[in-house]
Design a protein around this motif. Structure first.
Motif, PDB file in Angstrom:
ATOM      1  N   GLY A  15       0.784  -1.235   0.000  1.00 23.12           N
ATOM      2  CA  GLY A  15       0.000   0.000   0.000  1.00 23.12           C
ATOM      3  C   GLY A  15       0.810   1.276   0.000  1.00 23.12           C
ATOM      4  N   LYS A  18       3.044   1.927  -4.898  1.00 21.72           N
ATOM      5  CA  LYS A  18       3.901   1.447  -5.992  1.00 21.72           C
ATOM      6  C   LYS A  18       3.152   1.476  -7.336  1.00 21.72           C
ATOM      7  CE  LYS A  18       4.467  -2.459  -3.867  1.00 21.72           C
ATOM      8  NZ  LYS A  18       3.740  -2.102  -2.622  1.00 21.72           N
ATOM      9  N   THR A  20       0.385   3.047  -8.130  1.00 20.14           N
ATOM     10  CA  THR A  20      -0.002   4.423  -8.476  1.00 20.14           C
ATOM     11  C   THR A  20       1.172   5.154  -9.125  1.00 20.14           C
ATOM     12  OG1 THR A  20      -1.423   4.413  -6.527  1.00 20.14           O
ATOM     13  CG2 THR A  20      -0.952   6.566  -7.511  1.00 20.14           C
TER      14      THR A  20
HETATM   15  N1  LIG Z   1       0.120   9.429  -2.026  1.00 22.57           N
HETATM   16  C1  LIG Z   1      -1.002   8.800  -1.657  1.00 22.57           C
HETATM   17  N2  LIG Z   1      -1.773   9.288  -0.678  1.00 22.57           N
HETATM   18  C2  LIG Z   1      -2.900   8.668  -0.305  1.00 22.57           C
HETATM   19  N3  LIG Z   1      -3.356   7.534  -0.836  1.00 22.57           N
HETATM   20  C3  LIG Z   1      -2.630   6.989  -1.827  1.00 22.57           C
HETATM   21  C4  LIG Z   1      -1.412   7.581  -2.286  1.00 22.57           C
HETATM   22  N4  LIG Z   1      -0.884   6.786  -3.263  1.00 22.57           N
HETATM   23  C5  LIG Z   1      -1.745   5.766  -3.394  1.00 22.57           C
HETATM   24  N5  LIG Z   1      -2.776   5.881  -2.546  1.00 22.57           N
HETATM   25  C6  LIG Z   1      -3.899   4.952  -2.381  1.00 22.57           C
HETATM   26  O1  LIG Z   1      -3.421   3.880  -1.567  1.00 22.57           O
HETATM   27  C7  LIG Z   1      -3.891   2.647  -2.066  1.00 22.57           C
HETATM   28  C8  LIG Z   1      -2.698   1.760  -2.408  1.00 22.57           C
HETATM   29  O2  LIG Z   1      -1.959   2.336  -3.487  1.00 22.57           O
HETATM   30  P1  LIG Z   1      -1.246   1.422  -4.560  1.00 22.57           P
HETATM   31  O3  LIG Z   1      -2.139   0.322  -5.013  1.00 22.57           O
HETATM   32  O4  LIG Z   1      -0.635   2.313  -5.586  1.00 22.57           O
HETATM   33  O5  LIG Z   1      -0.086   0.821  -3.617  1.00 22.57           O
HETATM   34  P2  LIG Z   1       0.804  -0.447  -3.839  1.00 22.57           P
HETATM   35  O6  LIG Z   1       2.084  -0.132  -3.167  1.00 22.57           O
HETATM   36  O7  LIG Z   1       0.835  -0.798  -5.275  1.00 22.57           O
HETATM   37  O8  LIG Z   1      -0.005  -1.511  -3.011  1.00 22.57           O
HETATM   38  P3  LIG Z   1       0.113  -3.116  -3.075  1.00 22.57           P
HETATM   39  O9  LIG Z   1       1.278  -3.418  -2.186  1.00 22.57           O
HETATM   40  O10 LIG Z   1      -1.191  -3.559  -2.491  1.00 22.57           O
HETATM   41  O11 LIG Z   1       0.320  -3.493  -4.505  1.00 22.57           O
HETATM   42  C9  LIG Z   1      -4.756   2.951  -3.279  1.00 22.57           C
HETATM   43  O12 LIG Z   1      -6.096   2.951  -2.844  1.00 22.57           O
HETATM   44  C10 LIG Z   1      -4.311   4.336  -3.698  1.00 22.57           C
HETATM   45  O13 LIG Z   1      -5.362   5.054  -4.296  1.00 22.57           O
END
Ligand SMILES: Nc1ncnc2c1ncn2[C@@H]1O[C@H](COP(=O)(O)OP(=O)(O)OP(=O)(O)O)[C@@H](O)[C@H]1O
Ligand SMILES: [Mg+2]
Length: 322
Positions: A15, A18, A20
């Protein structure tokens, strides 16, 4: 392999953002470069099947070694089918997760020997490592909450996949693993491939550190161990201040070390202290007393207890740099 492309990985706890950020970077890069955007584990037909096995929440019996080898197996396929061809063809290869994730999850999180994880992955990747790794940092509690919400959004049942379901302490160890790979604050100029972005929730105004994530570790150790402990802390990138002290927990001849660290690094610091200053027994041969004729005196080694550490971890209310 003639390598003409560029290999970028995006790493970080659950979360952290990554996906995003990878999507945003992909959008920015694809106008000017030929970009291959992919994710791990997976990225190949065989890798996707391994991924399904790894993330299946019903696979509760999977041992840490099996998990580590499956990630490495998926990675071997990924390197052969995706990474090497892309780099040979001069593309920009953008991947979410790679070897660093195994160091953090299977090494620090599962507690497998980090050197073993590194060696297995070196074999799997044939030594192909990224040119740049962007590490997104986040407080694991916040990241996990976000990841679980996302998992829900994607229609996956329950609280996310097998790794997301792990405890907060598991994810805190994973984060400290990522931080151990990353350059530390104030040392960003150190050469290396890893750029760290983000800070734990609670970061404050300029000049003030993100105190919500900072702890003061106060370690009282015997003088005998101080040099070794300071060396070990410095080697791991921690800044330590030593105060000569006396009395209290370890009797005379002790020193107090102050170490300011981020929350997620506490386990790492405690590990360094434990290794460098643990309580142990040692044999010493007493010197013959000066008054005795030397040939009539036999010395017997005696067992004495040395070392030991008393450690306090304190919450930092506020920290300023002037
Ligand atoms: N800078 C930010 N501030 C607040 N919320 C965010 C931010 N970046 C991403 N998010 C939200 O947090 C959640 C997780 O983001 P994301 O899927 O990009 O993370 P990830 O690192 O790919 O997670 P995972 O480990 O589950 O693959 C999503 O709901 C996204 O909309
Ligand atoms: Mg993601």
């Amino acid at each position: 392999m003639a390598r003409r492309g560029i290999f970028i990985t995006i790493e970080g706890p659950e979360g952290a953002g990554k996906t995003t950020q990878a999507r945003l970077l992909h959008e920015r890069l694809r106008d000017r470069f030929q970009v291959v955007y992919t994710r791990e584990p997976g990225g190949t037909a065989i890798g996707e099947r391994i991924r399904a096995m790894l993330l299946d929440a019903s696979n509760t019996a999977m041992t840490p070694v099996t998990e580590m080898l499956l990630f490495a197996a998926s990675r071997a396929q990924f390197v052969a089918e995706v990474v090497e061809p892309a780099l040979r063809d001069g593309r920009v290869l953008l991947s979410e997760r790679y070897v660093d994730a195994s160091i953090a999850y299977q090494g620090f999180g599962r507690g497998l020997d980090v050197e073993l994880v590194r060696r297995v992955n070196e074999g799997a990747t044939r030594g192909v490592m990224p040119d740049l790794t962007i590490l997104l940092d986040i407080d694991p509690a916040v990241g996990l909450r976000r990841a679980r919400q996302t998992a829900g959004k994607e229609g996956r049942p329950g609280h996310g996949d097998r790794l997301e379901q792990e405890s907060l302490s598991f994810h805190t160890r994973v984060r400290s693993g990522f931080l151990a790979i990353a350059p530390r604050r104030g040392r960003q100029s150190r050469p290396g491939r890893c750029a760290r972005r983000g800070r734990p929730a609670g970061g404050g105004a300029p000049g003030r550190e993100g105190v919500a994530g900072i702890r003061l570790v106060l370690a009282i150790v015997q003088e005998k161990d101080v040099g070794r402990l300071i060396d070990a802390l410095t080697e791991d990138g921690f800044n330590a201040t030593m105060l000569a002290s006396t009395g209290g927990f370890l009797r005379e001849g002790n020193s107090t070390i102050l170490i300011g660290v981020e929350d997620a690094q506490i386990d790492q610091v405690l590990g360094v202290i434990q290794r460098s200053a643990h309580r142990r027994e040692q044999f010493v041969s007493p010197m013959p007393p000066a008054v005795e004729p030397v040939d009539s005196y036999v010395t017997y080694p005696v067992k004495v207890e040395v070392g030991g550490a008393i450690v306090f971890v304190l919450q930092v209310e506020r920290m300023e740099r002037f």
